[in-house]
Design a protein around this motif. Structure first.
Motif, PDB file in Angstrom:
ATOM      1  N   MET A  77       0.835  -1.207   0.000  1.00 54.43           N
ATOM      2  CA  MET A  77       0.000   0.000   0.000  1.00 54.43           C
ATOM      3  C   MET A  77       0.867   1.254   0.000  1.00 54.43           C
ATOM      4  SD  MET A  77      -3.045   1.248  -0.076  1.00 54.43           S
ATOM      5  CE  MET A  77      -4.076  -0.189   0.295  1.00 54.43           C
ATOM      6  N   LEU A  78       1.935   1.266   0.770  1.00 51.04           N
ATOM      7  CA  LEU A  78       2.806   2.442   0.807  1.00 51.04           C
ATOM      8  C   LEU A  78       3.424   2.699  -0.564  1.00 51.04           C
ATOM      9  CD1 LEU A  78       4.531   1.912   4.262  1.00 51.04           C
ATOM     10  CD2 LEU A  78       2.882   3.693   3.677  1.00 51.04           C
ATOM     11  N   LYS A  79       3.826   1.651  -1.242  1.00 50.10           N
ATOM     12  CA  LYS A  79       4.363   1.803  -2.595  1.00 50.10           C
ATOM     13  C   LYS A  79       3.301   2.358  -3.528  1.00 50.10           C
ATOM     14  CE  LYS A  79       7.794  -1.931  -2.323  1.00 50.10           C
ATOM     15  NZ  LYS A  79       8.149  -3.295  -2.810  1.00 50.10           N
ATOM     16  N   ALA A  80       2.062   1.866  -3.379  1.00 49.33           N
ATOM     17  CA  ALA A  80       0.969   2.312  -4.247  1.00 49.33           C
ATOM     18  C   ALA A  80       0.628   3.776  -4.004  1.00 49.33           C
ATOM     19  CB  ALA A  80      -0.260   1.432  -4.021  1.00 49.33           C
ATOM     20  N   ILE A  81       0.635   4.199  -2.751  1.00 48.17           N
ATOM     21  CA  ILE A  81       0.351   5.604  -2.423  1.00 48.17           C
ATOM     22  C   ILE A  81       1.391   6.516  -3.072  1.00 48.17           C
ATOM     23  CG2 ILE A  81       0.465   7.250  -0.504  1.00 48.17           C
ATOM     24  CD1 ILE A  81      -1.129   5.191   1.155  1.00 48.17           C
ATOM     25  N   ILE A  82       2.639   6.121  -2.987  1.00 48.42           N
ATOM     26  CA  ILE A  82       3.706   6.922  -3.605  1.00 48.42           C
ATOM     27  C   ILE A  82       3.561   6.914  -5.123  1.00 48.42           C
ATOM     28  CG2 ILE A  82       6.197   6.945  -4.029  1.00 48.42           C
ATOM     29  CD1 ILE A  82       6.531   6.177  -1.048  1.00 48.42           C
ATOM     30  N   GLU A  83       3.151   5.772  -5.686  1.00 49.41           N
ATOM     31  CA  GLU A  83       2.942   5.697  -7.136  1.00 49.41           C
ATOM     32  C   GLU A  83       1.746   6.553  -7.559  1.00 49.41           C
ATOM     33  OE1 GLU A  83       3.346   4.889 -11.096  1.00 49.41           O
ATOM     34  OE2 GLU A  83       4.774   4.568  -9.455  1.00 49.41           O
ATOM     35  N   GLU A  84       0.680   6.554  -6.756  1.00 45.68           N
ATOM     36  CA  GLU A  84      -0.479   7.391  -7.096  1.00 45.68           C
ATOM     37  C   GLU A  84      -0.108   8.866  -7.070  1.00 45.68           C
ATOM     38  OE1 GLU A  84      -5.102   8.496  -5.985  1.00 45.68           O
ATOM     39  OE2 GLU A  84      -3.972   7.254  -4.582  1.00 45.68           O
ATOM     40  N   LEU A  85       0.703   9.266  -6.130  1.00 45.26           N
ATOM     41  CA  LEU A  85       1.176  10.654  -6.099  1.00 45.26           C
ATOM     42  C   LEU A  85       1.837  11.027  -7.421  1.00 45.26           C
ATOM     43  CD1 LEU A  85       2.626  10.862  -2.486  1.00 45.26           C
ATOM     44  CD2 LEU A  85       0.912  12.426  -3.431  1.00 45.26           C
ATOM     45  N   ALA A  86       2.645  10.117  -7.965  1.00 42.16           N
ATOM     46  CA  ALA A  86       3.309  10.383  -9.243  1.00 42.16           C
ATOM     47  C   ALA A  86       2.306  10.415 -10.387  1.00 42.16           C
ATOM     48  CB  ALA A  86       4.373   9.316  -9.506  1.00 42.16           C
ATOM     49  N   LEU A  87       1.345   9.480 -10.378  1.00 37.58           N
ATOM     50  CA  LEU A  87       0.342   9.428 -11.445  1.00 37.58           C
ATOM     51  C   LEU A  87      -0.527  10.686 -11.481  1.00 37.58           C
ATOM     52  CD1 LEU A  87      -0.870   5.710 -11.118  1.00 37.58           C
ATOM     53  CD2 LEU A  87       0.402   6.699 -13.046  1.00 37.58           C
ATOM     54  N   ARG A  88      -0.708  11.316 -10.325  1.00 31.05           N
ATOM     55  CA  ARG A  88      -1.636  12.448 -10.239  1.00 31.05           C
ATOM     56  C   ARG A  88      -0.915  13.771  -9.952  1.00 31.05           C
ATOM     57  NH1 ARG A  88      -7.000  11.039  -7.107  1.00 31.05           N
ATOM     58  NH2 ARG A  88      -7.774  12.433  -8.704  1.00 31.05           N
ATOM     59  N   LYS A  89       0.333  13.839 -10.321  1.00 26.35           N
ATOM     60  CA  LYS A  89       1.149  15.012  -9.997  1.00 26.35           C
ATOM     61  C   LYS A  89       0.642  16.298 -10.639  1.00 26.35           C
ATOM     62  CE  LYS A  89       4.549  13.884 -13.598  1.00 26.35           C
ATOM     63  NZ  LYS A  89       4.256  14.975 -14.532  1.00 26.35           N
ATOM     64  N   ASP A  90      -0.131  16.202 -11.734  1.00 24.86           N
ATOM     65  CA  ASP A  90      -0.596  17.404 -12.430  1.00 24.86           C
ATOM     66  C   ASP A  90      -2.009  17.823 -12.031  1.00 24.86           C
ATOM     67  OD1 ASP A  90       1.786  17.574 -13.918  1.00 24.86           O
ATOM     68  OD2 ASP A  90       1.035  16.092 -15.356  1.00 24.86           O
ATOM     69  N   TYR A  91      -2.650  17.082 -11.139  1.00 25.71           N
ATOM     70  CA  TYR A  91      -4.052  17.343 -10.821  1.00 25.71           C
ATOM     71  C   TYR A  91      -4.266  18.746 -10.259  1.00 25.71           C
ATOM     72  CZ  TYR A  91      -8.699  16.796  -8.757  1.00 25.71           C
ATOM     73  OH  TYR A  91     -10.024  16.972  -8.433  1.00 25.71           O
ATOM     74  N   LEU A  92      -3.330  19.235  -9.483  1.00 28.85           N
ATOM     75  CA  LEU A  92      -3.498  20.534  -8.810  1.00 28.85           C
ATOM     76  C   LEU A  92      -2.933  21.705  -9.615  1.00 28.85           C
ATOM     77  CD1 LEU A  92      -2.716  19.416  -5.147  1.00 28.85           C
ATOM     78  CD2 LEU A  92      -4.959  19.904  -6.147  1.00 28.85           C
TER      79      LEU A  92
END
Length: 372
Positions: free
Chosen positions: A32-47
């Motif tokens: 899960m920790l790896k996935a959370i860090i990966e999601e951060l990268a996948l959604r880096k442009d959302y904001l």
């Protein structure tokens, strides 16, 4: 300015009232920790490269993680986003997780605000709602957090619990007076779907307090807050010396935020997105490099309802100019008509429309009447 919320979906055990997504197991923690860090990268442009004013670790129980786990997530956020020099970084924590070594390690990660889930200061009630700590442990954890350098400490309390009578509630607040806290969140017990209390209620094994008893405890709370220099700035939130929760204020003030982790929500004023509230589905999607989200595109009516719901929760209320500029005279007149039935609970001022102290307790009825 924008915010980031990180949902940690793990607990040692499930509280009987809790409807938030979490599992009482650490089986998938590393994945899960790896996935959370990966999601951060996948959604880096959302904001859209907005500066980050607040980061919030919620759950679940974030304090179930090692400080090094928290730090790894923070480092990824700092790598991907511009962080304000005045950023507020909050972690929710349970008293039984807090010791000197852990608190000092959290401070070194950059966390500067801690929200401790006290819920109650009577051991029989804590047992009834299936909390793992004692009242003594809760009080010790608050003092220890202060000694370890946390100057911005919030606690959570729940009122309206069967067995928590007016005497015990008043005694709880009396104890809180002497605690080194800057912020208090106090919630009336709600019966959420798929919780132990909800199942007991359906079986007839749970008798909730009456609305009158809950309102009486809320009235005790607000009077206590006023006499102890706590500003009642949102329905369930009180602070000293303008120590507002910057993160929660971002929600109420319609600022953009990114939610990471299973069950987390995101909002950018055009869409509302939410991640699957299922750890396996979340992990499977992230492994495939795709987002585990559902999306709702917001119409003008949706955005109006969203603004009404969030703004009326606060002492600042609805800004008349925002309604006129962003939505138009039709929506403004709709509000004026809808609040006529609630005149004794609504304050109309030159620039704003807000709820009275009593109106905050019945806010759901008022807000739903204003919705389009």
């Amino acid at each position: 300015m924008a915010s980031i919320y990180v949902h940690i979906p793990f607990c040692h055990s499930k509280c009987y009232y809790c409807g938030f997504h979490s599992v009482a197991s650490l089986k998938d923690k590393t994945e899960m920790l790896k996935a959370i860090i990966e999601e951060l990268a996948l959604r880096k442009d959302y904001l859209n490269k907005e500066e980050i004013q607040s980061i919030y670790f919620g759950g679940g129980t974030p304090s179930i993680l090692a400080a090094s786990d928290i730090n790894a997530i923070l480092l990824k956020i700092k790598e991907l986003h511009k962080i304000s020099d005045e950023v507020e970084i909050t972690i929710e924590a349970n008293p039984e997780d807090l010791n000197k070594e852990y608190l000092e390690a959290l401070r070194h990660t950059g966390i500067n605000r801690i929200s401790i889930g006290i819920q109650c200061l009577f051991d029989d009630i804590l047992l009834f709602i299936n909390r793992r700590h004692s009242s003594e442990e809760a009080i010790e954890a608050i003092h220890l957090a202060k000694k370890c350098g946390f100057d911005n400490i919030s606690i959570d309390l729940i009122y309206g619990i069967p067995g928590l009578d007016s005497h015990k509630w008043g005694k709880t607040l009396k104890i809180v007076e002497d605690l080194p806290i800057t912020h208090l969140s106090a919630y009336c017990l709600s019966i959420d779907d798929n919780t132990v209390f909800e199942h007991r209620l359906r079986k007839g094994d749970f008798i909730p307090l009456s609305d009158e008893e809950c309102e009486d405890q809320y009235d005790t709370l607000t009077k206590w807050a006023k006499s102890n220099s706590f500003k009642h700035y949102e329905i369930s939130n009180f602070c000293k010396d303008d120590h507002y929760s910057r993160h929660n204020n971002a929600y109420w003030q319609q600022k953009a935020y990114l939610g990471i982790g299973p069950g987390a929500h995101s909002y950018n004023k055009e869409t509302r997105q939410w991640n699957f509230s299922n750890n396996k589905k979340y992990l499977d999607r992230i492994k495939r490099g795709t987002l585990p989200i559902e999306i709702e595109h917001l119409s003008k009516d949706d955005r109006f309802n969203e603004y009404v719901m969030t703004s009326l929760r606060t002492i600042w209320g609805i800004d008349k100019q925002i309604i006129l500029q962003d939505f138009g005279i039709k929506y403004y007149n709709h509000i004026l008509e809808a609040i006529k039935a609630h005149s004794k609970h609504v304050k109309i001022e030159e620039n704003s429309i807000s709820l009275s102290e009593e109106g905050m307790f019945v806010s759901n009825d008022i807000i739903s009447d204003i919705f389009i």
